[in-house]
Design a protein around this motif. Sequence first.
Motif, PDB file in Angstrom:
ATOM      1  N   GLY A   1      41.438  65.826 -34.985  1.00 12.82           N
ATOM      2  CA  GLY A   1      42.728  65.366 -35.587  1.00 12.82           C
ATOM      3  C   GLY A   1      42.872  65.393 -37.085  1.00 12.82           C
ATOM      4  N   GLU A   2      43.161  64.517 -37.789  1.00  8.98           N
ATOM      5  CA  GLU A   2      43.144  64.558 -39.288  1.00  8.98           C
ATOM      6  C   GLU A   2      41.613  64.558 -39.837  1.00  8.98           C
ATOM      7  OE1 GLU A   2      45.546  61.288 -40.840  1.00  8.98           O
ATOM      8  OE2 GLU A   2      47.330  62.185 -39.781  1.00  8.98           O
ATOM      9  N   GLY A   3      40.766  63.916 -39.075  1.00  6.42           N
ATOM     10  CA  GLY A   3      39.368  63.772 -39.297  1.00  6.42           C
ATOM     11  C   GLY A   3      38.802  65.238 -39.660  1.00  6.42           C
ATOM     12  N   SER A   4      39.187  66.340 -39.139  1.00  7.31           N
ATOM     13  CA  SER A   4      38.583  67.521 -39.165  1.00  7.31           C
ATOM     14  C   SER A   4      39.210  68.144 -40.461  1.00  7.31           C
ATOM     15  CB  SER A   4      39.097  68.464 -37.875  1.00  7.31           C
ATOM     16  OG  SER A   4      40.590  68.586 -37.909  1.00  7.31           O
ATOM     17  N   LEU A   5      40.329  67.770 -41.069  1.00  7.91           N
ATOM     18  CA  LEU A   5      40.865  68.465 -42.249  1.00  7.91           C
ATOM     19  C   LEU A   5      39.659  68.510 -43.531  1.00  7.91           C
ATOM     20  CD1 LEU A   5      44.488  66.769 -42.612  1.00  7.91           C
ATOM     21  CD2 LEU A   5      43.885  69.042 -41.562  1.00  7.91           C
ATOM     22  N   ASN A   6      39.039  67.766 -43.629  1.00  7.05           N
ATOM     23  CA  ASN A   6      37.851  67.697 -44.711  1.00  7.05           C
ATOM     24  C   ASN A   6      37.071  68.724 -44.239  1.00  7.05           C
ATOM     25  OD1 ASN A   6      38.901  65.286 -45.873  1.00  7.05           O
ATOM     26  ND2 ASN A   6      37.414  63.939 -44.776  1.00  7.05           N
TER      27      ASN A   6
ATOM     28  N   THR B   1      34.738  71.950 -24.301  1.00  2.00           N
ATOM     29  CA  THR B   1      35.962  72.630 -25.205  1.00  2.00           C
ATOM     30  C   THR B   1      36.290  71.532 -26.032  1.00  2.00           C
ATOM     31  OG1 THR B   1      37.177  71.083 -23.413  1.00  2.00           O
ATOM     32  CG2 THR B   1      36.576  73.190 -22.724  1.00  2.00           C
ATOM     33  N   THR B   2      35.599  70.504 -26.487  1.00  2.00           N
ATOM     34  CA  THR B   2      35.773  69.722 -27.822  1.00  2.00           C
ATOM     35  C   THR B   2      36.293  70.383 -28.884  1.00  2.00           C
ATOM     36  OG1 THR B   2      34.222  68.255 -26.716  1.00  2.00           O
ATOM     37  CG2 THR B   2      35.162  67.759 -28.956  1.00  2.00           C
ATOM     38  N   HIS B   3      35.530  71.406 -29.457  1.00  2.00           N
ATOM     39  CA  HIS B   3      35.679  71.795 -30.589  1.00  2.00           C
ATOM     40  C   HIS B   3      36.742  73.155 -30.634  1.00  2.00           C
ATOM     41  CE1 HIS B   3      32.709  68.876 -31.526  1.00  2.00           C
ATOM     42  NE2 HIS B   3      31.593  69.837 -31.135  1.00  2.00           N
ATOM     43  N   ILE B   4      37.146  73.593 -29.625  1.00  4.32           N
ATOM     44  CA  ILE B   4      37.976  74.890 -29.566  1.00  4.32           C
ATOM     45  C   ILE B   4      39.298  74.361 -30.598  1.00  4.32           C
ATOM     46  CG2 ILE B   4      39.716  76.028 -28.236  1.00  4.32           C
ATOM     47  CD1 ILE B   4      37.773  75.957 -25.935  1.00  4.32           C
ATOM     48  N   GLN B   5      39.828  73.389 -30.743  1.00  6.23           N
ATOM     49  CA  GLN B   5      41.045  73.235 -31.549  1.00  6.23           C
ATOM     50  C   GLN B   5      40.609  73.163 -33.172  1.00  6.23           C
ATOM     51  OE1 GLN B   5      44.155  72.658 -30.562  1.00  6.23           O
ATOM     52  NE2 GLN B   5      44.555  73.170 -32.777  1.00  6.23           N
ATOM     53  N   LEU B   6      39.200  72.830 -33.325  1.00  8.90           N
ATOM     54  CA  LEU B   6      38.744  72.982 -34.697  1.00  8.90           C
ATOM     55  C   LEU B   6      38.721  74.395 -34.714  1.00  8.90           C
ATOM     56  CD1 LEU B   6      37.701  71.754 -37.365  1.00  8.90           C
ATOM     57  CD2 LEU B   6      35.414  71.811 -36.126  1.00  8.90           C
ATOM     58  N   ARG B   7      38.126  75.185 -33.941  1.00 11.19           N
ATOM     59  CA  ARG B   7      38.151  76.772 -34.384  1.00 11.19           C
ATOM     60  C   ARG B   7      39.438  77.234 -34.487  1.00 11.19           C
ATOM     61  NH1 ARG B   7      36.109  81.893 -30.608  1.00 11.19           N
ATOM     62  NH2 ARG B   7      36.136  83.292 -32.293  1.00 11.19           N
ATOM     63  N   LEU B   8      40.448  76.886 -33.857  1.00 10.80           N
ATOM     64  CA  LEU B   8      41.850  77.555 -33.863  1.00 10.80           C
ATOM     65  C   LEU B   8      42.495  77.083 -35.070  1.00 10.80           C
ATOM     66  CD1 LEU B   8      43.136  77.009 -29.924  1.00 10.80           C
ATOM     67  CD2 LEU B   8      42.140  78.957 -31.099  1.00 10.80           C
TER      68      LEU B   8
END
Length: 262
Positions: free
Chosen positions: A64-69, A91-98
Amino acid sequence: MLIFVGLGLHNHDDLTLSGLNWIKKGDVIYLDSYTSILPGFSVKKLEKLTGKKIFPLKRKNLEGEGSLNILNEAKKKNVILLVPGDPFIATTHIQLRLDAISKGIKTIIIHAPSIISAIPGETGLFNYKFGKTVTVTFPYNNYVSETPYNVIKENKDRGLHTLLLLDINIEENKFMSINDALKILINLERKRKEDVITLDTLVVGVARLTADDALIKAGYLKDIININFGGPPHALIIPGRLHFKEIEALNRITNIKIKSPK
Protein backbone atom coordinates in the motif's frame (compact mmCIF):
# COMPACT_ATOMS: atom_id res chain seq x y z
CA MET A 1 16.05 0.58 -10.24
CA LEU A 2 14.39 -2.00 -8.00
CA ILE A 3 16.18 -5.33 -7.65
CA PHE A 4 14.47 -8.31 -5.97
CA VAL A 5 17.12 -10.68 -4.61
CA GLY A 6 16.20 -14.17 -3.41
CA LEU A 7 17.93 -15.33 -0.23
CA GLY A 8 17.26 -19.05 -0.54
CA LEU A 9 16.13 -21.35 2.25
CA HIS A 10 18.62 -21.26 5.09
CA ASN A 11 21.26 -18.52 5.29
CA HIS A 12 23.34 -16.12 3.20
CA ASP A 13 25.29 -19.07 1.74
CA ASP A 14 22.21 -19.73 -0.42
CA LEU A 15 22.72 -16.41 -2.22
CA THR A 16 23.78 -16.67 -5.84
CA LEU A 17 26.93 -14.82 -6.91
CA SER A 18 24.69 -12.52 -8.90
CA GLY A 19 22.61 -11.75 -5.84
CA LEU A 20 25.69 -11.08 -3.73
CA ASN A 21 27.13 -8.75 -6.36
CA TRP A 22 23.90 -6.78 -6.61
CA ILE A 23 23.81 -6.30 -2.85
CA LYS A 24 27.36 -4.94 -2.95
CA LYS A 25 26.36 -2.52 -5.73
CA GLY A 26 23.10 -1.46 -4.11
CA ASP A 27 22.54 2.03 -2.72
CA VAL A 28 19.81 0.99 -0.28
CA ILE A 29 19.31 -2.58 0.99
CA TYR A 30 15.98 -3.65 2.46
CA LEU A 31 15.01 -7.02 3.92
CA ASP A 32 11.53 -8.54 3.81
CA SER A 33 11.32 -9.73 7.40
CA TYR A 34 7.75 -11.02 7.48
CA THR A 35 7.06 -13.30 4.49
CA SER A 36 9.13 -16.20 5.82
CA ILE A 37 12.17 -16.99 7.95
CA LEU A 38 15.63 -18.38 7.27
CA PRO A 39 16.77 -20.45 10.27
CA GLY A 40 20.48 -19.68 9.85
CA PHE A 41 20.25 -16.14 8.49
CA SER A 42 22.04 -13.28 10.25
CA VAL A 43 21.68 -9.67 9.16
CA LYS A 44 24.96 -8.81 10.85
CA LYS A 45 26.85 -11.56 9.00
CA LEU A 46 25.50 -10.43 5.63
CA GLU A 47 26.30 -6.80 6.47
CA LYS A 48 29.87 -7.81 7.29
CA LEU A 49 30.15 -9.85 4.09
CA THR A 50 28.83 -7.09 1.83
CA GLY A 51 29.84 -3.95 3.69
CA LYS A 52 26.25 -2.72 3.41
CA LYS A 53 23.70 -1.65 6.02
CA ILE A 54 20.54 -3.75 5.80
CA PHE A 55 17.17 -2.36 6.87
CA PRO A 56 14.49 -4.94 7.85
CA LEU A 57 10.98 -4.01 6.77
CA LYS A 58 7.57 -5.08 8.04
CA ARG A 59 4.44 -5.68 5.97
CA LYS A 60 3.23 -2.09 6.38
CA ASN A 61 6.48 -0.85 4.78
CA LEU A 62 6.09 -3.01 1.68
CA GLU A 63 2.39 -2.82 0.89
CA GLY A 64 0.00 0.00 0.00
CA GLU A 65 1.13 3.50 0.86
CA GLY A 66 4.12 2.11 2.74
CA SER A 67 5.70 1.02 -0.53
CA LEU A 68 5.75 4.57 -1.93
CA ASN A 69 8.98 5.38 -0.11
CA ILE A 70 10.69 2.40 -1.74
CA LEU A 71 9.40 3.33 -5.19
CA ASN A 72 10.47 6.96 -4.81
CA GLU A 73 13.98 5.85 -3.83
CA ALA A 74 14.11 3.39 -6.73
CA LYS A 75 13.59 6.24 -9.19
CA LYS A 76 17.06 7.58 -8.41
CA LYS A 77 18.92 4.75 -6.66
CA ASN A 78 19.59 1.03 -6.90
CA VAL A 79 17.21 -0.31 -4.26
CA ILE A 80 17.66 -3.95 -3.25
CA LEU A 81 14.83 -5.92 -1.66
CA LEU A 82 16.05 -9.15 -0.07
CA VAL A 83 13.34 -11.82 -0.04
CA PRO A 84 13.44 -15.26 1.66
CA GLY A 85 13.36 -18.09 -0.85
CA ASP A 86 12.75 -17.10 -4.46
CA PRO A 87 11.34 -13.56 -4.79
CA PHE A 88 7.93 -14.32 -6.31
CA ILE A 89 7.13 -17.84 -5.18
CA ALA A 90 5.04 -16.01 -2.59
CA THR A 91 2.86 -13.52 -4.43
CA THR A 92 3.27 -10.78 -1.82
CA HIS A 93 5.60 -8.53 -3.80
CA ILE A 94 4.05 -8.79 -7.25
CA GLN A 95 2.08 -5.58 -6.70
CA LEU A 96 5.27 -3.76 -5.71
CA ARG A 97 6.91 -4.83 -8.95
CA LEU A 98 3.86 -3.85 -11.02
CA ASP A 99 3.75 -0.43 -9.34
CA ALA A 100 7.44 0.04 -10.13
CA ILE A 101 6.90 -0.85 -13.79
CA SER A 102 3.95 1.54 -14.04
CA LYS A 103 6.18 4.34 -12.77
CA GLY A 104 8.88 3.58 -15.32
CA ILE A 105 11.23 2.02 -12.77
CA LYS A 106 13.35 -0.83 -14.11
CA THR A 107 13.04 -4.07 -12.13
CA ILE A 108 15.44 -7.01 -11.96
CA ILE A 109 14.84 -10.40 -10.35
CA ILE A 110 17.67 -12.53 -8.94
CA HIS A 111 16.37 -16.03 -8.30
CA ALA A 112 17.39 -18.41 -5.52
CA PRO A 113 16.38 -21.81 -4.09
CA SER A 114 12.79 -22.01 -2.83
CA ILE A 115 10.59 -24.52 -1.04
CA ILE A 116 8.90 -25.21 -4.38
CA SER A 117 12.12 -26.20 -6.14
CA ALA A 118 13.69 -27.97 -3.15
CA ILE A 119 10.81 -30.29 -2.21
CA PRO A 120 11.02 -32.68 -5.21
CA GLY A 121 14.74 -33.30 -4.87
CA GLU A 122 14.65 -33.61 -1.09
CA THR A 123 11.72 -36.05 -1.02
CA GLY A 124 12.03 -37.88 -4.35
CA LEU A 125 8.52 -36.88 -5.41
CA PHE A 126 8.24 -35.86 -9.07
CA ASN A 127 7.96 -32.12 -9.60
CA TYR A 128 5.44 -32.41 -12.45
CA LYS A 129 3.04 -34.40 -10.24
CA PHE A 130 2.39 -31.56 -7.80
CA GLY A 131 -0.95 -29.81 -8.05
CA LYS A 132 -2.00 -26.50 -6.56
CA THR A 133 -0.04 -25.31 -3.52
CA VAL A 134 -1.99 -23.98 -0.53
CA THR A 135 -1.29 -22.44 2.87
CA VAL A 136 -2.74 -23.80 6.11
CA THR A 137 -3.55 -20.66 8.09
CA PHE A 138 -3.98 -20.07 11.79
CA PRO A 139 -7.61 -19.99 12.99
CA TYR A 140 -8.92 -16.42 13.21
CA ASN A 141 -11.73 -15.58 15.63
CA ASN A 142 -12.64 -19.29 15.71
CA TYR A 143 -12.83 -19.35 11.89
CA VAL A 144 -10.81 -22.08 10.21
CA SER A 145 -10.27 -21.82 6.46
CA GLU A 146 -11.43 -24.90 4.56
CA THR A 147 -9.37 -23.99 1.48
CA PRO A 148 -6.56 -26.49 2.29
CA TYR A 149 -9.11 -29.30 2.52
CA ASN A 150 -10.67 -28.29 -0.80
CA VAL A 151 -7.29 -28.11 -2.54
CA ILE A 152 -6.17 -31.49 -1.21
CA LYS A 153 -9.46 -33.03 -2.38
CA GLU A 154 -9.13 -31.50 -5.85
CA ASN A 155 -5.50 -32.58 -6.22
CA LYS A 156 -6.23 -36.09 -4.97
CA ASP A 157 -9.06 -36.48 -7.46
CA ARG A 158 -6.48 -35.76 -10.17
CA GLY A 159 -3.85 -38.03 -8.62
CA LEU A 160 -1.62 -35.07 -7.78
CA HIS A 161 0.50 -34.27 -4.73
CA THR A 162 -0.34 -31.27 -2.52
CA LEU A 163 2.30 -29.03 -0.96
CA LEU A 164 0.95 -27.28 2.10
CA LEU A 165 2.82 -24.22 3.32
CA LEU A 166 2.29 -23.55 7.02
CA ASP A 167 1.31 -20.16 8.37
CA ILE A 168 3.72 -17.85 10.18
CA ASN A 169 3.27 -14.59 12.06
CA ILE A 170 6.73 -13.20 12.70
CA GLU A 171 5.50 -10.13 14.56
CA GLU A 172 3.79 -12.38 17.11
CA ASN A 173 6.53 -15.03 16.91
CA LYS A 174 4.00 -17.69 15.86
CA PHE A 175 5.01 -20.51 13.54
CA MET A 176 2.61 -23.30 12.64
CA SER A 177 4.05 -26.76 13.15
CA ILE A 178 3.37 -29.88 11.12
CA ASN A 179 1.57 -31.28 14.15
CA ASP A 180 -0.75 -28.24 14.37
CA ALA A 181 -1.48 -28.38 10.64
CA LEU A 182 -2.41 -32.07 10.81
CA LYS A 183 -4.76 -31.40 13.72
CA ILE A 184 -6.46 -28.68 11.68
CA LEU A 185 -6.88 -31.07 8.74
CA ILE A 186 -8.29 -33.78 10.99
CA ASN A 187 -10.83 -31.34 12.43
CA LEU A 188 -11.82 -30.27 8.92
CA GLU A 189 -12.34 -33.92 8.00
CA ARG A 190 -14.60 -34.38 11.03
CA LYS A 191 -16.64 -31.44 9.77
CA ARG A 192 -16.72 -32.34 6.07
CA LYS A 193 -16.71 -36.16 6.33
CA GLU A 194 -15.54 -36.72 2.74
CA ASP A 195 -12.65 -39.13 3.54
CA VAL A 196 -10.05 -36.75 2.17
CA ILE A 197 -7.90 -36.95 5.32
CA THR A 198 -7.79 -40.02 7.55
CA LEU A 199 -5.43 -41.37 10.18
CA ASP A 200 -4.11 -43.72 7.46
CA THR A 201 -3.40 -40.92 4.98
CA LEU A 202 0.21 -40.91 3.78
CA VAL A 203 1.92 -37.61 4.61
CA VAL A 204 5.42 -36.18 4.33
CA GLY A 205 6.64 -33.61 6.84
CA VAL A 206 9.67 -31.42 6.12
CA ALA A 207 11.40 -28.96 8.41
CA ARG A 208 14.26 -26.50 7.84
CA LEU A 209 15.18 -27.73 4.37
CA THR A 210 18.90 -27.39 3.50
CA ALA A 211 19.86 -26.70 7.13
CA ASP A 212 22.28 -29.06 8.89
CA ASP A 213 19.42 -30.21 11.11
CA ALA A 214 16.85 -30.53 8.32
CA LEU A 215 14.26 -33.23 9.00
CA ILE A 216 12.13 -35.19 6.50
CA LYS A 217 9.71 -37.84 7.70
CA ALA A 218 7.16 -39.79 5.69
CA GLY A 219 4.51 -42.09 7.08
CA TYR A 220 0.87 -42.35 7.97
CA LEU A 221 -0.80 -39.39 9.62
CA LYS A 222 -1.43 -41.26 12.87
CA ASP A 223 2.33 -41.68 13.29
CA ILE A 224 3.64 -38.39 11.86
CA ILE A 225 1.35 -36.29 14.06
CA ASN A 226 3.32 -37.42 17.13
CA ILE A 227 6.77 -36.52 15.79
CA ASN A 228 8.55 -33.43 17.10
CA PHE A 229 9.93 -31.72 13.99
CA GLY A 230 11.77 -29.02 15.94
CA GLY A 231 12.02 -25.37 14.96
CA PRO A 232 10.46 -23.68 11.92
CA PRO A 233 9.88 -23.37 9.06
CA HIS A 234 7.77 -26.47 8.44
CA ALA A 235 5.90 -27.70 5.37
CA LEU A 236 3.66 -30.66 4.68
CA ILE A 237 2.99 -32.83 1.64
CA ILE A 238 -0.07 -34.99 0.97
CA PRO A 239 0.95 -37.34 -1.85
CA GLY A 240 -1.44 -38.32 -4.62
CA ARG A 241 -0.96 -41.40 -6.79
CA LEU A 242 2.65 -42.49 -6.50
CA HIS A 243 4.87 -43.70 -9.33
CA PHE A 244 6.90 -46.76 -8.33
CA LYS A 245 10.07 -44.64 -8.45
CA GLU A 246 8.51 -42.16 -6.03
CA ILE A 247 7.69 -45.00 -3.66
CA GLU A 248 11.26 -46.26 -3.92
CA ALA A 249 12.59 -42.75 -3.25
CA LEU A 250 10.39 -42.17 -0.19
CA ASN A 251 11.33 -45.58 1.21
CA ARG A 252 15.06 -44.97 0.80
CA ILE A 253 15.15 -41.28 1.75
CA THR A 254 12.88 -41.49 4.78
CA ASN A 255 13.52 -45.11 5.80
CA ILE A 256 9.89 -46.23 5.70
CA LYS A 257 8.10 -49.03 3.92
CA ILE A 258 5.09 -48.01 1.85
CA LYS A 259 3.32 -49.37 -1.21
CA SER A 260 0.80 -46.66 -2.07
CA PRO A 261 -1.04 -43.83 -0.28
CA LYS A 262 -4.45 -44.36 1.26
